[in-house]
Motif scaffolding. Sequence first.
Motif, short mmCIF file in Angstrom:
data_model
loop_
_atom_site.label_atom_id
_atom_site.label_comp_id
_atom_site.label_asym_id
_atom_site.label_seq_id
_atom_site.Cartn_x
_atom_site.Cartn_y
_atom_site.Cartn_z
N PHE A 122 7.94 11.18 0.66
CA PHE A 122 8.56 11.77 1.10
C PHE A 122 8.94 11.66 2.88
O PHE A 122 9.65 12.40 3.17
CB PHE A 122 7.53 13.71 1.16
N LYS A 123 8.50 10.35 2.95
CA LYS A 123 9.10 10.26 3.79
C LYS A 123 10.06 8.89 4.01
O LYS A 123 9.92 8.22 3.67
CB LYS A 123 7.87 9.58 4.17
N PRO A 124 11.18 9.17 4.29
CA PRO A 124 12.53 8.10 4.27
C PRO A 124 11.98 6.99 4.54
O PRO A 124 12.00 7.28 5.97
CB PRO A 124 13.22 8.58 4.71
N GLY A 125 12.14 5.99 4.31
CA GLY A 125 12.08 4.48 5.24
C GLY A 125 11.38 4.21 5.29
O GLY A 125 10.16 3.27 6.09
N TYR A 126 9.77 4.71 4.67
CA TYR A 126 8.46 4.04 4.35
C TYR A 126 8.32 2.51 3.85
O TYR A 126 8.82 2.88 2.74
CB TYR A 126 7.48 5.78 3.56
N VAL A 127 7.93 2.56 4.90
CA VAL A 127 7.24 0.86 4.30
C VAL A 127 5.67 0.56 4.10
O VAL A 127 4.87 0.69 5.01
CB VAL A 127 8.27 -0.10 4.98
N GLN A 128 4.78 0.39 2.48
CA GLN A 128 3.74 0.18 3.00
C GLN A 128 3.22 -0.76 3.13
O GLN A 128 3.86 -1.91 3.23
CB GLN A 128 3.23 0.55 1.63
N SER A 129 2.03 -0.98 4.12
CA SER A 129 1.57 -2.35 4.68
C SER A 129 0.15 -2.00 3.77
O SER A 129 -0.79 -1.17 3.51
CB SER A 129 0.22 -2.33 6.37
N VAL A 130 -0.17 -2.89 2.55
CA VAL A 130 -1.85 -2.59 1.76
C VAL A 130 -2.47 -4.11 2.55
O VAL A 130 -1.83 -5.31 3.42
CB VAL A 130 -0.72 -3.86 0.66
N MET A 131 -3.56 -3.77 2.26
CA MET A 131 -4.67 -4.16 3.12
C MET A 131 -4.96 -5.86 2.19
O MET A 131 -4.71 -5.78 1.29
CB MET A 131 -6.34 -3.51 1.89
N THR A 132 -5.40 -6.99 2.86
CA THR A 132 -5.14 -8.38 3.14
C THR A 132 -6.49 -8.11 2.42
O THR A 132 -7.53 -7.93 2.72
CB THR A 132 -5.20 -9.30 4.23
N VAL A 133 -6.64 -8.92 1.14
CA VAL A 133 -8.02 -8.61 0.47
C VAL A 133 -7.92 -10.26 0.61
O VAL A 133 -7.59 -11.26 -0.04
CB VAL A 133 -7.68 -8.09 -1.15
N SER A 134 -9.54 -11.12 0.44
CA SER A 134 -9.74 -12.71 0.23
C SER A 134 -11.13 -12.16 -1.07
O SER A 134 -11.41 -11.44 -0.88
CB SER A 134 -10.29 -12.41 1.45
#
Length: 175
Positions: A121-133
């Motif tokens: 429901f948030k227009p323009g939302y761009v997700q940041s994903v956790m960097t995983v090692s």
Amino acid sequence: MNRITVITLFLLFSLTMMAQDWVVPEDKRGKLSPFNFNDVTRKAGERLYTINCISCHGTPGKGNFLNLVPPPGDPATDKIQHNSDGEIFFKVSNGRGLMPSFKNVLSSNDIWNLISFLRSFKPGYVQSVMTVSKSTAYPGAVIGISFILSPGKDEVQVRITAANEKSSVPVKMPE
Ligand code: HEC
């Protein structure tokens, strides 16, 4: 005190309570989902929302949330959307006042699925994903590094752990 004073004081008190910001500890605000949001996670989140949240927050976009103090708010509005992913995760996990705590009800993956639904429901939302090692020495595990500062001591402890769904073990001889 006359009646007007009492009413005025009551109103001031209610307004102060309503205006009270729900501040999430700094180290929790940047928390990110370990997986990408997609149609499957959004569908799962929608189901969880219907079971656990709709009774108070209403149908997103309809503004039909319950009339509570402070108000739960409509997830399609800035009231919920101004939060970072980590802030929503913290608030849903811990609750406050009439907002229940869900940390013993929902798994953390459930909460991220819910957040993926809310973000639709948030227009323009761009997700940041956790960097995983990952390390081949610990197949399937996520390697986490934490730095522990002891006040007054001239040292920093570095703790490295390999964690999977079931357990977390210290990493031996980190390179
Ligand atoms: C019993 C009613 C109730 C239920 C059920 C409920 N909430 Fe809430 N929620 C509230 C209330 C009331 C507030 C405002 C709390 C405050 O500001 O102190 C709130 C606040 C929130 C906030 C923070 C909004 C802000 O101001 O930053 C989020 C996010 C949220 N709810 C998400 C959810 C999700 C997701 C669910 C389902 C898993 C859920 N809530 C279930 C009543 C409810």
